[in-house]
Motif scaffolding. Structure first.
Motif, mmCIF file in Angstrom:
data_model
loop_
_atom_site.group_PDB
_atom_site.id
_atom_site.type_symbol
_atom_site.label_atom_id
_atom_site.label_comp_id
_atom_site.label_asym_id
_atom_site.label_seq_id
_atom_site.Cartn_x
_atom_site.Cartn_y
_atom_site.Cartn_z
ATOM 1 N N ASN A 21 0.826 -1.206 0.000
ATOM 2 C CA ASN A 21 0.000 0.000 0.000
ATOM 3 C C ASN A 21 0.857 1.252 0.000
ATOM 4 O O ASN A 21 0.559 2.232 -0.685
ATOM 5 C CB ASN A 21 -0.924 0.001 1.213
ATOM 6 C CG ASN A 21 -1.982 -1.076 1.141
ATOM 7 O OD1 ASN A 21 -2.635 -1.241 0.121
ATOM 8 N ND2 ASN A 21 -2.153 -1.817 2.224
ATOM 9 N N ALA A 22 1.933 1.239 0.792
ATOM 10 C CA ALA A 22 2.803 2.407 0.870
ATOM 11 C C ALA A 22 3.476 2.667 -0.476
ATOM 12 O O ALA A 22 3.619 3.816 -0.901
ATOM 13 C CB ALA A 22 3.849 2.203 1.964
ATOM 14 N N ARG A 23 3.881 1.591 -1.159
ATOM 15 C CA ARG A 23 4.518 1.776 -2.466
ATOM 16 C C ARG A 23 3.528 2.349 -3.471
ATOM 17 O O ARG A 23 3.891 3.173 -4.318
ATOM 18 C CB ARG A 23 5.076 0.456 -2.996
ATOM 19 C CG ARG A 23 5.912 0.653 -4.258
ATOM 20 C CD ARG A 23 6.148 -0.624 -5.025
ATOM 21 N NE ARG A 23 6.992 -0.382 -6.183
ATOM 22 C CZ ARG A 23 6.576 0.186 -7.321
ATOM 23 N NH1 ARG A 23 5.306 0.588 -7.434
ATOM 24 N NH2 ARG A 23 7.422 0.377 -8.339
ATOM 25 N N ALA A 75 15.548 4.025 1.940
ATOM 26 C CA ALA A 75 14.310 4.657 2.403
ATOM 27 C C ALA A 75 13.264 3.570 2.612
ATOM 28 O O ALA A 75 12.928 2.840 1.673
ATOM 29 C CB ALA A 75 13.817 5.673 1.379
ATOM 30 N N VAL A 76 12.790 3.436 3.832
ATOM 31 C CA VAL A 76 11.782 2.425 4.162
ATOM 32 C C VAL A 76 10.423 3.110 4.242
ATOM 33 O O VAL A 76 10.220 4.000 5.071
ATOM 34 C CB VAL A 76 12.116 1.724 5.491
ATOM 35 C CG1 VAL A 76 11.066 0.654 5.795
ATOM 36 C CG2 VAL A 76 13.507 1.110 5.447
ATOM 37 N N LEU A 77 9.512 2.698 3.389
ATOM 38 C CA LEU A 77 8.194 3.311 3.336
ATOM 39 C C LEU A 77 7.328 2.854 4.496
ATOM 40 O O LEU A 77 7.352 1.687 4.885
ATOM 41 C CB LEU A 77 7.496 2.961 2.021
ATOM 42 C CG LEU A 77 8.256 3.280 0.727
ATOM 43 C CD1 LEU A 77 7.405 2.880 -0.471
ATOM 44 C CD2 LEU A 77 8.628 4.749 0.658
ATOM 45 N N SER A 78 6.544 3.788 5.017
ATOM 46 C CA SER A 78 5.629 3.459 6.110
ATOM 47 C C SER A 78 4.337 4.236 5.912
ATOM 48 O O SER A 78 4.352 5.469 5.838
ATOM 49 C CB SER A 78 6.259 3.821 7.458
ATOM 50 O OG SER A 78 5.435 3.406 8.531
ATOM 51 N N GLU A 79 3.223 3.527 5.802
ATOM 52 C CA GLU A 79 1.931 4.203 5.684
ATOM 53 C C GLU A 79 1.708 5.076 6.915
ATOM 54 O O GLU A 79 2.043 4.696 8.027
ATOM 55 C CB GLU A 79 0.814 3.168 5.577
ATOM 56 C CG GLU A 79 0.920 2.289 4.344
ATOM 57 C CD GLU A 79 0.288 0.930 4.573
ATOM 58 O OE1 GLU A 79 -0.716 0.861 5.300
ATOM 59 O OE2 GLU A 79 0.809 -0.065 4.030
ATOM 60 N N GLY A 80 1.115 6.240 6.682
ATOM 61 C CA GLY A 80 0.916 7.148 7.800
ATOM 62 C C GLY A 80 2.242 7.660 8.321
ATOM 63 O O GLY A 80 3.050 8.220 7.576
ATOM 64 N N ASP A 81 2.492 7.456 9.601
ATOM 65 C CA ASP A 81 3.725 7.899 10.247
ATOM 66 C C ASP A 81 4.541 6.687 10.665
ATOM 67 O O ASP A 81 3.988 5.708 11.191
ATOM 68 C CB ASP A 81 3.390 8.751 11.472
ATOM 69 C CG ASP A 81 4.631 9.298 12.141
ATOM 70 O OD1 ASP A 81 5.059 10.401 11.754
ATOM 71 O OD2 ASP A 81 5.196 8.624 13.028
ATOM 72 N N PRO A 82 5.861 6.697 10.457
ATOM 73 C CA PRO A 82 6.686 5.520 10.735
ATOM 74 C C PRO A 82 6.636 5.014 12.173
ATOM 75 O O PRO A 82 6.801 3.814 12.406
ATOM 76 C CB PRO A 82 8.102 5.984 10.370
ATOM 77 C CG PRO A 82 7.897 7.062 9.365
ATOM 78 C CD PRO A 82 6.647 7.768 9.805
ATOM 79 N N LEU A 83 6.425 5.910 13.132
ATOM 80 C CA LEU A 83 6.457 5.493 14.533
ATOM 81 C C LEU A 83 5.063 5.412 15.159
ATOM 82 O O LEU A 83 4.933 5.336 16.381
ATOM 83 C CB LEU A 83 7.346 6.436 15.355
ATOM 84 C CG LEU A 83 8.812 6.470 14.918
ATOM 85 C CD1 LEU A 83 9.627 7.329 15.884
ATOM 86 C CD2 LEU A 83 9.410 5.065 14.841
ATOM 87 N N PHE A 84 4.032 5.376 14.309
ATOM 88 C CA PHE A 84 2.661 5.249 14.804
ATOM 89 C C PHE A 84 2.053 4.007 14.168
ATOM 90 O O PHE A 84 1.546 4.049 13.056
ATOM 91 C CB PHE A 84 1.860 6.508 14.457
ATOM 92 C CG PHE A 84 0.473 6.534 15.041
ATOM 93 C CD1 PHE A 84 0.295 6.630 16.407
ATOM 94 C CD2 PHE A 84 -0.646 6.475 14.225
ATOM 95 C CE1 PHE A 84 -0.984 6.657 16.958
ATOM 96 C CE2 PHE A 84 -1.917 6.501 14.757
ATOM 97 C CZ PHE A 84 -2.088 6.594 16.128
ATOM 98 N N TYR A 85 2.144 2.883 14.869
ATOM 99 C CA TYR A 85 1.693 1.586 14.371
ATOM 100 C C TYR A 85 2.398 1.191 13.063
ATOM 101 O O TYR A 85 1.845 0.443 12.256
ATOM 102 C CB TYR A 85 0.165 1.564 14.159
ATOM 103 C CG TYR A 85 -0.639 1.650 15.431
ATOM 104 C CD1 TYR A 85 -0.692 0.583 16.317
ATOM 105 C CD2 TYR A 85 -1.359 2.800 15.745
ATOM 106 C CE1 TYR A 85 -1.446 0.663 17.487
ATOM 107 C CE2 TYR A 85 -2.112 2.884 16.916
ATOM 108 C CZ TYR A 85 -2.146 1.813 17.780
ATOM 109 O OH TYR A 85 -2.892 1.896 18.933
ATOM 110 N N GLY A 86 3.596 1.700 12.841
ATOM 111 C CA GLY A 86 4.297 1.430 11.595
ATOM 112 C C GLY A 86 5.286 0.283 11.714
ATOM 113 O O GLY A 86 5.972 0.139 12.733
#
Length: 246
Positions: free
Chosen positions: A47-49, A106-117
């Motif tokens: 999804n992030a991609r 670069a590691v993709l993370s939906e939303g914010d990386p440190l919020f349930y990522g």
């Protein structure tokens, strides 16, 4: 011959779905990365991609990190814990190989990386050994309440963020003890979430938001939603605290 200088790890928040909600800093990181890594369920696209697809350089290397399990095994079982812990160890090792070669990953993370990522599982394993930077992203919940124009909290309101995977009784208890709430990880937990809201006396004020900020997104009062068996991955429930107050 000297070893290459260790590379750079970047956790990139891709936002809730609308590519225009990416930050300028996130776009720049993707333009300059040697490798773009993304998590996905085996057999599915990331999804992030998908969010950043039009921004990727044709020559950028990609590293797909494919979960061995998602919902096939209950998360409380030891087999799930072993499988997922082993996966994150292997994923971190794969990223470390690129970093040891001097590359920027670069590691993709939906939303914010440190919020349930999922990125955070790499961060805790690699940040002590490599330069690790995090680019925050717009969260799904802020995308949801912004798209629906729903004021969520103000003044002394307490906002509680709850995963829909919690036990029903615990969900109801916490919903009864907060002014505003956001329920994440809805999916197949929607019937349980509805029952918990009803038990807590909060169902009438709950809003269901599906695919917030995406072209095919929509929102409705949860009490008015029909089929309750399952919700899409990109869905969220909002219970405003400010609504109806002076």
């Amino acid at each position: 011959m000297t070893s290459p200088r260790p590379g750079r790890l970047i956790g990139v928040g891709t936002g809730p779905g609308d590519p225009e909600l990416l930050t300028v800093k996130a776009v720049r990181a993707l333009e300059n990365a040697d490798v773009v890594a993304h998590f996905a369920k085996r057999g599915n696209n990331s999804n992030a991609r998908r969010i950043v697809a039009d921004l990727l350089r044709p020559d950028v290397a990609e590293l797909a990190l494919l979960y061995p399990v998602t919902t096939e095994i209950d998360k409380t079982e030891a087999a799930y814990r072993r499988a997922i812990d082993g996966f994150y160890e292997q994923a971190a090792a794969s990223v470390a190989e690129r970093l040891d070669a001097g590359q920027t990953v670069a590691v993709l993370s939906e939303g914010d990386p440190l919020f349930y990522g999922s990125y955070m599982h790499l961060h805790v394993r690699l940040a002590e050994r490599y330069r690790a930077d995090i680019i925050p992203g717009v969260t799904a919940m802020s995308g949801a309440w912004s798209q629906t124009g729903l004021p969520i909290s103000q003044g002394d309101d307490v906002l509680t963020v709850l995963p829909g995977t919690m036990a029903e009784a615990e969900l109801a208890r916490r919903l009864s003890d907060t002014d505003a709430a956001v329920i994440m990880k809805v999916g197949r937990n929607l019937p349980k979430i509805r029952r918990a809201l009803e038990h807590a006396g909060r169902l009438d004020n709950a809003f269901y938001v599906e695919r917030a900020t995406m072209q095919n997104g929509h929102a409705t009062r949860l009490a008015d939603k029909g089929d309750d068996e399952q919700a899409p991955y990109f869905s969220i429930v909002l219970i405003p605290g400010w609504r109806g107050r002076a």
